[in-house]
Write an enzyme that holds these catalytic residues in place. Sequence first.
Site, PDB file in Angstrom:
ATOM      1  N   GLU A  50      -1.447   8.345  -9.659  1.00 22.74           N
ATOM      2  CA  GLU A  50      -2.793   8.229 -10.225  1.00 22.74           C
ATOM      3  C   GLU A  50      -3.441   9.594 -10.466  1.00 22.74           C
ATOM      4  OE1 GLU A  50      -1.797   6.377  -7.619  1.00 22.74           O
ATOM      5  OE2 GLU A  50      -2.256   4.279  -8.019  1.00 22.74           O
ATOM      6  N   PHE A 112      -8.198  -5.801   1.893  1.00 21.52           N
ATOM      7  CA  PHE A 112      -6.978  -5.083   1.549  1.00 21.52           C
ATOM      8  C   PHE A 112      -7.226  -4.191   0.321  1.00 21.52           C
ATOM      9  CE2 PHE A 112      -2.988  -4.921  -0.977  1.00 21.52           C
ATOM     10  CZ  PHE A 112      -2.295  -4.085  -0.120  1.00 21.52           C
ATOM     11  N   GLN A 113      -6.836  -2.962   0.417  1.00 21.51           N
ATOM     12  CA  GLN A 113      -7.040  -1.953  -0.636  1.00 21.51           C
ATOM     13  C   GLN A 113      -8.505  -1.827  -1.033  1.00 21.51           C
ATOM     14  OE1 GLN A 113      -4.049  -2.526  -3.789  1.00 21.51           O
ATOM     15  NE2 GLN A 113      -2.680  -1.196  -2.619  1.00 21.51           N
ATOM     16  N   LYS A 162     -12.570  -7.220  -9.025  1.00 19.32           N
ATOM     17  CA  LYS A 162     -11.545  -7.997  -9.718  1.00 19.32           C
ATOM     18  C   LYS A 162     -12.089  -9.304 -10.291  1.00 19.32           C
ATOM     19  CE  LYS A 162      -6.831  -9.642  -9.346  1.00 19.32           C
ATOM     20  NZ  LYS A 162      -5.641  -9.815  -8.503  1.00 19.32           N
ATOM     21  N   MET A 475      -0.135  33.789  -4.992  1.00 19.97           N
ATOM     22  CA  MET A 475      -1.480  34.324  -4.829  1.00 19.97           C
ATOM     23  C   MET A 475      -1.850  34.457  -3.353  1.00 19.97           C
ATOM     24  SD  MET A 475      -3.930  35.665  -6.429  1.00 19.97           S
ATOM     25  CE  MET A 475      -4.397  35.218  -8.101  1.00 19.97           C
TER      26      MET A 475
END
Lengths: 565, 156
Positions: A50, A112-113, A162, A475
Site C-alpha cells: 500500500e 477486525f482490521q 464497508k 548519507m
Amino acid sequence: MKMSGAQMVCEAIIAEGVDTVFGYPGGAIMNVYDEIYKQNAFKHILTRHEQAAVHAADGYARATGRVGVAMVTSGPGFTNAVTGLATAYADSVPMVVISGQVPLSLIGTDGFQEVDAVGISRACTKHNYLVRSIEELPRVLKEAFYIARSGRPGPVLVDIPKDITGEIGNFEYPDKVDLPTYKPRYKGNDRQIKKAVEAIVTSKKPILYIGGGTVLSEASELVRELAEVTQIPAVETLMARGVMGASNPLLLGMVGMHGNYSSNMAMSEADLIISLGARFDDRVTGKLSEFAKYADVIHVDIDPANIGKIVDVDYPIVGDIKTVVHRMLPMLREKANPDRYQVWRNILARYDELHPLSYSDSDEVIKPQWVIERLGQLLGEKAVITSDVGQHQMWTAQFYPFDRPRQWINSGGLGTMGYGFPAAIGAQVGVGDEKIVVNITGDGSILMNVQELVTAAENNIPVINVILNNHFLGMVRQWQTFFYDKRYSETDLSFQPNWKLLAEACGGKGFDVESKEQFDKALQDAIDAKKVAFINVAVDRFENVLPMVPAGGALYNMMLEHKDK
Amino acid sequence: MDRVRRVISVIVANEAQVLARVSGLFAGRGYNIDSLTVAPIPDSDLSHMTIVTRGSQRVIEQITKQLHKLIPTFKVIEHDEMVEKEMVLIKFPIEEKLADIQALCSAYNGGIVNVGSNMIIVMAADDSKRITHFIEAANRYHPIEIVRSGVVAMER
C-alpha cells in the site's frame, strides 16, 4: 441516479478525469474493487504494497499536475499508506486516498482490521473524512478532490465504512463545492504587491529564492520572465530544481545544506530576498540567527501560515505565485533597471568562479557524480528523474541539468527512503511511455520498496533504476565520518542481494556496471529493452556530498572539501 | 522572547472531529492550552471555541494562522479587546460558615447553587484573575472540590 456507494466512488473518479488509480484490495474496500472490475473508464494498477500505491499516486500527481488517487483497505492497509500520506503532505502534493473502513456498526469495537484512520492521519493530511452516511458521500468525494488541488495542495483521505459502499443511494455529483470555511486566496494584496515591487526596484542586491510552490502553481515561465526582465539572479530550493532551467545564466544553483557556494553566499549577502513559494526550511536557512542578516524579505506564498513562521517578513503577500508574479511583471517591466544589479551579479559570478560546484573524477573508480552528469548528457530534457533519499538524491539535485519543472520528483520535505521507485512508476504512467523515467537511487533506499519490480514488470512500466551502490547508507555514513569519529554504526551494507538476479527474478532486466563504458551500454540496453531495469553501478564507497553546511551551522560557513585526518 | 497570554476565539463548523483537529494542532505543534471551551452557536451549524494560550508573539501568530488553515475553521479572532469570563464551582463542607461564604460569593458575581445534607456548592463568574482570587479566598473554608470552567470570551 440510484447506485451503490462503491459505484459512487468510481463515478467520482471518472468525473474528476482521473485515468489511473493505484491500490491494493482488502476486506473493507472490496465493494469498491468489485465496481472497479466492472468498469473500464479508468485503469487500476495493483502495487505490491500500500505504501507504494500512495507513492505511485504521488509520483503521478507530481509528474502531471493532476490529482493522484490511491485506494487501500482498512487497518493495516491504511497504516501502510500513512508514510505515503505524510510524504505527500510535506511536499504539498494533490492526492486523494480512499480507504475502506469496518462497517459503521463495528466502529469503536476494535473490530477486525479496524484502526482509527482519520485519527491517525489527521496530522499528515490536508483534510480527512470519515463518511457517516450514503447521503453525504457524493459531496465528500467532490470536496476531497477540490481541497486536494486548490490553495496549497495536499493529500485528502476519505475513509468509507464497508456498509456505506454496499448501500444504495442517490448519486448526483455536485458541480461545485460549497465550503464557507475554506476560501484560498489567490490574488495577492494590491498594496503589498506595489510595495514589494518598490522594494525590488530600490534594492541593490536582490535574490530570487524559488521554491516548490512555483512548480505547484505552474509559474515557471513567468518566474523566468521575472528574472529576465529584472536580471535578478536566482537560487532554487531542492523542490524547485528545473524551474529556471539549468542553462539559465541567472540561475546560481541550489541553496541550502548542499547548495553551491555562490547560492548560499547570495542568500547571506543579499539586501532583498524575494521568496516565491519557498518556506525557509531549516535545510535552507542553516543557523537562523546568522541567516540573511542584511536582507529584507518579500514572501509570496499561498499559505499564510508559511509567512512569518521562520523569518520576519517585510513584504508579506498571500497569494498564488503565478497570479502574483503575473501582476508584478508589468510594473517591473516599467520600473526595474537591470543595470542596477550589475555589481551584485559580478560579485556572485566571482563567488562561482572561486568555488564552483565540482568533484574530482577518477579513472579507477566510478564517481557517483559522474553517473549523474552522464545521465544528464545522455538523457537531458527527455527524462523524468525521481530519486530516493540520501547522498544520491543530493548529487542528483546538484548535477542533473533539470530544464523544466515536474522533471524532478523527490521526497524533499519528509525525506522518505523507498519513495523513488513507486513514484517513478506513477510518473511513468502519468507521462506515458515516450518519456524515459529514471529513478536514481541508492543500495539502501531501493530495498525499501523493491517489491514494486513485480508491479512494473507486470504492467510493462519501463522505469530504469540507477543504483549508485556504495555498499553504505551513504548519507548517514558521511555524517558518521564527519561528526561521529568514523564509528560506522549500522551503515555498512556490504551484504547485498544479487541485483541483476533480483531484477530478473521479478521479470525485469538487471545490469552490473563497474566501468564508465559499461554504464553507457547498460543504459542504452535498458532503454532498448523497454522493461523495468536495475542498473547497479559500483561507485566510490567514501565519496561525500559537498559543499555542506553542517546542521545548525551558518549558511555562509560551508565545508567545501573534506580532508581525511 | 516574551511569552504573552492570549485569548483566541475560533468559530468552527459544528461537525465530527473538529475538536480533535484543534486540540491535535496544539499538541502536534507544541503549543500550550491553558483552557479550552466549546459549545454550539445557537441557530447555526457553527461552534464557538475559546482557547487561552501562551507563547511568544511569533507563536501566537502561528497559532492563529494554523487554526485558520484547518478546513472547518470559519473565523479566528485574536486581539486585546476581548471581554472574558470564567465560572467556577466550589464544594464546601456544610459545617463551614455559610454566611461568610455567601458574602464572598456575592463579591464575585456568585452565590450558593446547591445544598445537600453535608455539603454546599457555590458558583462565581468573573474574570479569570478574579476567579483565581476567589479560589484563594475560598481556601480558608476547606473546599472539598473546585471545578473551573475555562474562559469564554467575546469581542468588544
